[in-house]
Structures are given as structure tokens and as C-alpha cells.
Design a protein around this motif. Structure first.
Motif, short mmCIF file in Angstrom:
data_model
loop_
_atom_site.label_atom_id
_atom_site.label_comp_id
_atom_site.label_asym_id
_atom_site.label_seq_id
_atom_site.Cartn_x
_atom_site.Cartn_y
_atom_site.Cartn_z
N SER A 1 0.82 -1.22 0.00
CA SER A 1 0.00 0.00 0.00
C SER A 1 0.85 1.27 0.00
O SER A 1 0.37 2.35 -0.29
N TYR A 2 2.14 1.12 0.30
CA TYR A 2 3.00 2.30 0.38
C TYR A 2 3.09 3.02 -0.97
O TYR A 2 2.99 4.24 -1.03
N TYR A 3 3.28 2.24 -2.05
CA TYR A 3 3.51 2.88 -3.35
C TYR A 3 2.27 3.54 -3.92
O TYR A 3 2.34 4.67 -4.39
N PRO A 4 1.08 2.86 -3.87
CA PRO A 4 -0.12 3.58 -4.29
C PRO A 4 -0.33 4.87 -3.47
O PRO A 4 -0.79 5.88 -3.99
N ALA A 5 0.06 4.84 -2.18
CA ALA A 5 -0.08 6.04 -1.35
C ALA A 5 0.84 7.16 -1.87
O ALA A 5 0.46 8.33 -1.88
N VAL A 6 2.02 6.75 -2.33
CA VAL A 6 2.94 7.74 -2.90
C VAL A 6 2.34 8.35 -4.16
O VAL A 6 2.38 9.57 -4.37
N ILE A 7 1.74 7.48 -4.99
CA ILE A 7 1.07 7.97 -6.21
C ILE A 7 -0.04 8.94 -5.83
O ILE A 7 -0.17 10.02 -6.41
N GLY A 8 -0.80 8.56 -4.81
CA GLY A 8 -1.90 9.42 -4.35
C GLY A 8 -1.38 10.78 -3.92
O GLY A 8 -1.93 11.82 -4.30
N ARG A 9 -0.30 10.78 -3.13
CA ARG A 9 0.26 12.03 -2.66
C ARG A 9 0.77 12.87 -3.83
O ARG A 9 0.54 14.08 -3.89
N LEU B 1 4.05 16.19 -11.60
CA LEU B 1 4.04 14.75 -11.37
C LEU B 1 5.46 14.19 -11.31
O LEU B 1 5.75 13.32 -10.51
N SER B 2 6.32 14.70 -12.19
CA SER B 2 7.65 14.11 -12.27
C SER B 2 8.69 14.94 -11.51
O SER B 2 9.88 14.73 -11.67
N SER B 3 8.25 15.89 -10.69
CA SER B 3 9.23 16.75 -10.03
C SER B 3 10.05 15.96 -9.00
O SER B 3 9.55 15.03 -8.37
N TYR B 4 11.28 16.33 -8.88
CA TYR B 4 12.16 15.67 -7.91
C TYR B 4 12.84 16.69 -7.00
O TYR B 4 12.88 16.53 -5.78
N LYS C 1 10.99 14.32 3.92
CA LYS C 1 9.77 13.81 4.53
C LYS C 1 8.62 13.72 3.54
O LYS C 1 7.57 13.19 3.87
N CYS C 2 8.79 14.28 2.36
CA CYS C 2 7.71 14.28 1.38
C CYS C 2 8.09 13.35 0.24
O CYS C 2 8.79 13.73 -0.69
N GLN C 3 7.64 12.09 0.34
CA GLN C 3 7.99 11.11 -0.68
C GLN C 3 7.00 11.17 -1.83
O GLN C 3 5.81 10.95 -1.64
N VAL C 4 7.49 11.50 -3.01
CA VAL C 4 6.66 11.49 -4.21
C VAL C 4 7.27 10.51 -5.22
O VAL C 4 8.31 9.92 -4.94
N ILE C 5 6.64 10.38 -6.39
CA ILE C 5 7.13 9.38 -7.34
C ILE C 5 8.60 9.63 -7.68
O ILE C 5 9.41 8.72 -7.69
N GLY C 6 8.93 10.90 -7.94
CA GLY C 6 10.31 11.22 -8.32
C GLY C 6 11.32 10.79 -7.27
O GLY C 6 12.35 10.20 -7.60
N THR C 7 11.03 11.04 -6.00
CA THR C 7 12.00 10.70 -4.96
C THR C 7 12.06 9.19 -4.75
O THR C 7 13.11 8.65 -4.44
#
Lengths: 366, 286
Positions: B61-69, B221-224, B234-240
């Protein structure tokens, strides 16, 4: 027109996003020029004339002391040129593995784990005990690469805000420190060390019940931030947003010398953790002899003394002698045996799983 | 403008096509291939071919949560940018001469300065000892510094500031393209300013908004860099997460599969915008 504009903008996005990327890899040093043999005969005292050695190393103060104590004397005496490629070690690890057949760098400065793994995985050459300064190294500095400096992972705290001194790792769990502690992120050797320490301090079984360890770490949260930059960390400690941080001694002494109100301790239960900066040579380096000469000088008394006196990096060479004042800031003499050698295997083998647990339980700790 | 047949001038596309092929198409195929390989624990992934990387993404569930964020941050950023950029674009479409040049330079300046400089500037302003906190404390609005960094809001503010030009320029362009006589005609038929804006200006600049929104949303969406610096780890997004998998764990197959899923999500947005702009053309009301 609109489409053109969109394209143009997309291009700008791309360039601005890639602009912050790393520097281009250096061009691999060229082979010795033809006709070198005749030149060699004329130049017996400068056997490496015309050769270029590429060394990947950390920047900042390390670069400065390395240039003064090793690079400049070598270039002068041997006629070679040495190119330093600066950056963090994880970038170098990627290069070392992906360019293993034709490495763009000859010598790599890595951390204790990265260097040991690189030799085990066959991308870095095993250590050569024939080097003239090799025997002067401590035993632990002779395995898994050539030890450059000893690091002790301990606790640095704001001595104005933390009135009761911190002496043990368990002290981080004192209620008044909750939400005021900073770590470096995991994966990384510092993150790995704090996971290991937590398990050891509280008698938890990292291998069979990792969740208990991460839950224990999460009790310290919410974390103000995860540091990637020490200037930032020490500003936060000075400002009081962070009261205590787990950090390497060498770096914190540098900041304490600058006047930050901090104390570094070698905490008990289980003790400060031993780490080291290490040199390895790419297995397929085309300049093996020159690379070994470079490493030999780095681990020699002269360079090791410069590292200790100028940037408080503890020497791996047993023969280094420093003044008492400097020695106080180093892991030196008898201190060395008091450091705890960490068992990395459990963490390395489960790094992926632990990263997920770290991300979920520690980063998000409430 | 559009031609049905090819002519000799099309040969000039070859250099670009080659560049695109070598530096995009081939790496893209490699990335796709990589995403089906097996993680070996070393840098180079190995066989056998597997879909395990994709399964892993949805199993935890961690990765879908990252997508959600990531989506939450990107959607809010896009809305904020649209609301903030439109009035400025409207103003800029109506001015001429030196003032316009100056405005254009000011708007594009953040793009020229680079993403790193922008983010470090924002970081300096938003830290506990930064400009914003010092200012608020000097005015006695707050007594203690407020933690502004290390959360989604900081990242949204940073992205909004950074991507504002991507919205301003296409919207301004669309507004300038509205023929003067259409507005005059509506006026002569008795429409007041509000009605004119709602029924002519806004619908006719909608295409520019969509173009800007796609750019801002895709870039968010793709920002890193911004999540890394302003999110303070502390802010995990897809890029990170991709960075963590690729550069720290060396799990290139999993990193590749996350990148593929991100691409898929971005591709899904294109038809949505098409539907939106078609509805417009068919005379739908906003």
C-alpha cells in the motif's frame, strides 16, 4: 503558434530539470602517447610523466586537504596529472559497477560498506598488501579497501538546550527529546547505523523482528527533517529545532570548532559505531601502478597527519602522532578499540525491505 | 499550414529524428525492458523476465499512497497556478511596448535562473530562521517560528512558484489571439463586460489554460528537486521514490517499472484534456 510555444516550454522544462543533474563524466584518460618508451629512458625519476589518474572523492574540506597533501606533491614529483571528480559516494558506486569493463575513474573514495561490497562483487581490485605503507594501517583498515580515516558514529547535541548530558544511545528516547532528533535518511551508512544501534540498545532482534526495531525508532518522531547537508543540520541545532542528531565525529568537530554550541559524545549501549572512508581501485584501471602509488601516499603518515590536523579526520595509520589538543577531537590511540564494529550483513541483505519499513514507519512517524 | 504530401524540406527533420531516436527511443526501450528484469542485488539486473516489479508496486500500500500524494500535490499545484496565472496573463495580454517586455522578462526570469536556485531561495525564505518567520515575528503575528518546510504545502508552494510561467505564457498567447472584432460585436449587441468575459474571453482562452495545465501537471508529477529540498526528506513522491530505488538501492528493474507507470499515468491525462477541449469546441458551457 500555440503548439510551438508549448514545445518551447517543454524544452525549457527538460533543460531546467536536467540542469541540476550531475556533471558529465570525465573523458577516460588516454593511453600513454606513442614513443613514450624513449621518453621514459630520459626521464627515469618521473616514471608517470604524461599519465592522468582520475580520482573520485568527496568535495569541500576533504578536497582541499587531499590536494595539498597528496595531489600536488605527486604531480610535481612524478610528472603525472591527477584529476579529482567531486561528489557523493553513491554516484561513484553506480559508475564503478556500470563502467566496470572500462572505468572512467581509477581510484574511488567510498564508505566502509560500499568498498567492501565492490571488492566482493569483483568491480574493485582486492587490496594489495605489498604497498609500502600498508602494514602501518590498523587491522580493520586493511580489509575491504584501504582505510583512509576512521569515523565514529555518535551523538551531537545542543549543550545549551539539553541540560542533562546525553551519554547513552538510549538517552535519545528521553521524553523531552521527542520530535527534536534528526537522522540522515536510509538507505545510507548513517541510516543503517541508527537502525543497528536501535536494535542493539534495546535488545531487539533486527533479523527476525525488524518491525519492532522500526517501531522503536518511530517513537522518536515526528522528525523535524532528515538531514542531507550538515550546514543545515547545525543551523537547526543552533536554532533549537533539533536538540540532538546522530552524526559522525569528524564532521561535528569541524562545526564545534566554528563555535556552534554543541557537544559530541561517544554514547554507550552499545557504543559509538566504527565507520571509515576507504579507497578502492577499479579492477580494470589502466593506471594500476599510479593508482597504487596514489593510495599508498594517502595512507602514509604524512597525508594522514594532514587529514587529522586540518579537518579532524581520525587516522587509519597507526604511526600518526598528533598533539594532545588535536588528539582530543579524534578517535586516536586506545579509543580505536572501543568502537563497535557493526554487523552490516542483516541490513545489506534486507536493504529493500528495510527501506520500505523506514519510509513507512520512520519518515511518516507521527 | 498542413500539407498532405511530403516535400524535400522534410529532410531537415532527419537530424532531430536521429537525435530523438538515439537519446530517447533506444533508452526508452531499454527502460521498458529493464522494468521486466529481475533485481539481483547488484547494479546490473538479470534474467529471468518477470512482471514481479509491477505486482510489487500494487501489492504494497506504500507505493499507491505515494502515487496518491503525488497526484494530490500535482492537482492542487495546477489549480493554484491556474487561479494565480490567469489574471496576470489577462493583464499582460492587454498591454504593449516596454511594459510588456519588462513583464515578459520578469515572468520568464525564474525559468532562466534554474530550478536549483529557485528552490534554494524558497528554502531560505521558509526555514525557521528565514525571511517569512522573521518578518511575522517582527510584526508579532507569531511568537515562535512556524515550521513551514517538510510538508506537502511547502512543496505545493515551491512548485506553484516554479511552474507559474508555464501557465502564464500559453494563456496570454490564447488571450491575444481573440480577435478584437468579436469583442466589439458582442459589445454592439449589448453585452456588458462581465458577460463578455464569461461568454467570449474565458471560453476562447480555455485552450491556453488546458495547454498550461498539461505542462504544469506533467512537470509536477515528475518533479524531484522541489520535493527533495522543500520536503526535507519527509515528502515522498514518485520522483523521490524512483531516485531511492535506482540510485540508493540499485533496484533498476523496480525503478524502471515505477517510471513506466508514471509515464502511463501522464499518457492518460492527454485524452482527458482532449475530451475537455472537444466539449468546448462543441459549444459546451464551462
Amino acid at each position: 503558434m500555440k503548439k510551438l510555444l508549448c514545445l518551447l516550454l517543454a524544452l525549457i522544462v527538460l533543460t531546467s530539470l536536467t540542469a541540476c543533474g550531475e556533471k558529465p563524466a570525465p573523458v577516460p584518460s588516454s593511453d600513454p602517447a606513442p614513443g613514450k618508451t624513449t621518453e621514459d629512458e630520459a626521464n627515469v625519476d618521473k616514471p608517470f610523466e604524461g599519465e592522468t589518474l582520475v580520482v573520485g572523492v568527496w568535495g569541500g574540506t576533504i578536497e582541499k586537504v587531499l590536494r595539498e597533501s597528496v595531489v600536488e606533491p605527486m604531480e610535481e614529483e612524478l610528472g603525472c596529472s591527477i584529476e579529482l571528480v567531486l561528489g557523493g559516494s553513491s554516484d561513484r558506486v553506480v559508475k564503478l559497477y556500470t563502467e566496470k569493463d572500462n572505468p572512467s575513474m581509477d581510484v574511488y573514495g567510498l564508505n566502509i560498506r560500499e568498498s567492501a561490497d565492490a571488492i566482493i562483487n569483483g568491480v574493485a581490485a582486492p587490496v594489495n598488501p605489498e604497498l609500502s605503507n600498508f602494514d602501518q594501517l590498523y587491522d580493520f583498515a586493511q580489509v575491504g579497501g584501504y582505510g583512509q580515516s576512521i569515523m565514529a558514529y555518535g551523538i551531537c547535541y545542543n549543550n545549551e538546550l539539553v541540560t542533562e548530558p546525553i551519554t547513552s544511545w538510549k538517552d535519545l528516547w528521553r521524553p523531552e527529546l521527542k520530535g527534536k532528533i534528526a537522522f540522515s535518511n536510509f538507505p545510507g551508512s548513517e541510516g543503517a547505523a541508527i537502525i543497528y544501534v536501535t536494535a542493539e540498545a534495546w535488545g531487539l532482534d533486527l533479523e527476525n523482528d525488524p518491525d519492532a526495531v522500526f517501531a522503536k525508532l518511530a517513537e522518536l518522531g515526528p522528525f523535524p527533517f532528515f538531514y542531507t547537508n550538515l550546514d543545515e543540520l547545525f543551523l537547526e541545532i543552533e536554532q533549537g529545532n533539533v536538540h540532538a542528531a546522530a552524526i559522525f565525529n569528524s564532521y561535528s568537530n569541524d562545526y564545534i570548532a566554528q563555535g556552534f554550541p554543541c557537544t559530541f559524545v561517544y554514547p554507550s549501549d552499545p557504543g559509538a559505531i566504527l565507520a571509515k572512508d576507504t579507497w578502492v581501485i577499479a579492477k580494470n584501471s589502466k593506471h594500476m601502478a599510479l593508482a597504487e602509488e596514489f593510495v599508498n601516499r594517502c595512507i602514509g603518515v604524512e597525508a594522514q597527519t594532514a587529514y587529522a590536523e586540518e579537518i579532524f579526520f581520525s587516522p587509519c595509520n597507526k604511526n600518526v602522532k598528533v598533539s594532545d589538543e588535536v588528539a582530543e577531537k579524534l578517535v586516536y590511540g586506545d579509543d580505536v578499540s572501543s568502537l563497535v564494529t557493526m554487523e552490516w550483513d542483516v541490513i545489506t541483505e534486507n536493504e529493500e525491505e528495510f527501506t520500505e519499513k523506514w519510509n513507512r514507519m520512520v519518515v511518516m512517524a507521527k | 499550414m498542413f500539407r498532405a504530401k511530403y516535400n524535400k524540406m522534410d529532410a531537415m527533420l532527419i537530424p532531430l529524428a536521429l537525435l530523438f531516436f538515439i537519446f530517447f527511443v533506444i533508452p526508452f526501450i531499454m527502460l521498458l525492458y529493464n522494468s521486466f528484469l529481475t533485481y539481483t542485488g547488484k547494479v546490473e539486473p538479470g534474467l529471468p523476465i518477470t512482471v514481479q516489479n509491477y505486482i510489487k508496486f500494487f501489492k504494497d500500500s506504500y507505493y499507491p499512497a505515494v502515487i496518491g500524494r503525488t497526484f494530490y500535490i500535482s492537482i492542487v499545484t495546477t489549480l493554484m497556478v491556474t487561479v494565480l496565472a490567469y489574471p496576470l496573463a489577462y493583464f499582460m495580454a492587454g498591454i504593449k511596448g516596454y511594459l510588456k517586455t519588462i513583464m515578459l522578462v520578469l515572468v520568464t526570469l525564474p525559468l532562466i535562473s534554474g530550478v536549483m536556485v529557485q528552490n534554494m531561495g524558497m528554502y531560505g525564505m521558509m526555514t525557521n530562521y528565514g525571511t517569512i518567520n522573521l518578518f511575522l515575528m517582527a510584526l508579532h503575528i507569531i511568537e515562535e517560528p512556524v515550521q513551514l518546510l517538510g510538508n506537502n504545502i511547502a512543496v505545493i508552494i515551491g512548485l506553484t512558484q516554479g511552474f507559474l510561467p508555464f501557465m502564464i505564457l500559453p494563456v496570454m498567447n490564447a488571450l491575444q489571439a481573440i480577435p478584437e472584432n468579436v469583442l466589439q460585436a458582442s459589445e454592439s449587441l449589448g453585452a456588458n463586460k462581465v458577460r463578455q468575459f464569461l461568454h467570449i474571453t474565458l471560453p476562447m482562452s480555455f485552450g491556453g489554460c488546458i495547454a498550461g495545465a498539461v505542462l504544469v501537471f506533467g512537470a509536477s508529477l515528475s518533479s524531484y528537486t522541489t520535493p527533495t529540498i522543500l520536503g526535507r526528506g519527509k515528502c515522498q513522491v514518485i520522483g523521490t521514490v524512483v531516485y531511492q530505488q535506482a540510485m540508493q538501492l540499485f533496484n533498476w528493474p523496480f525503478a524502471s517499472s515505477i517510471a513506466m507507470l508514471l509515464l502511463l499515468l501522464i499518457l492518460l491525462i492527454v485524452p482527458i484534456t482532449k475530451i475537455l477541449s472537444r466539449r468546448r469546441r462543441e459549444g459546451g458551457v464551462l
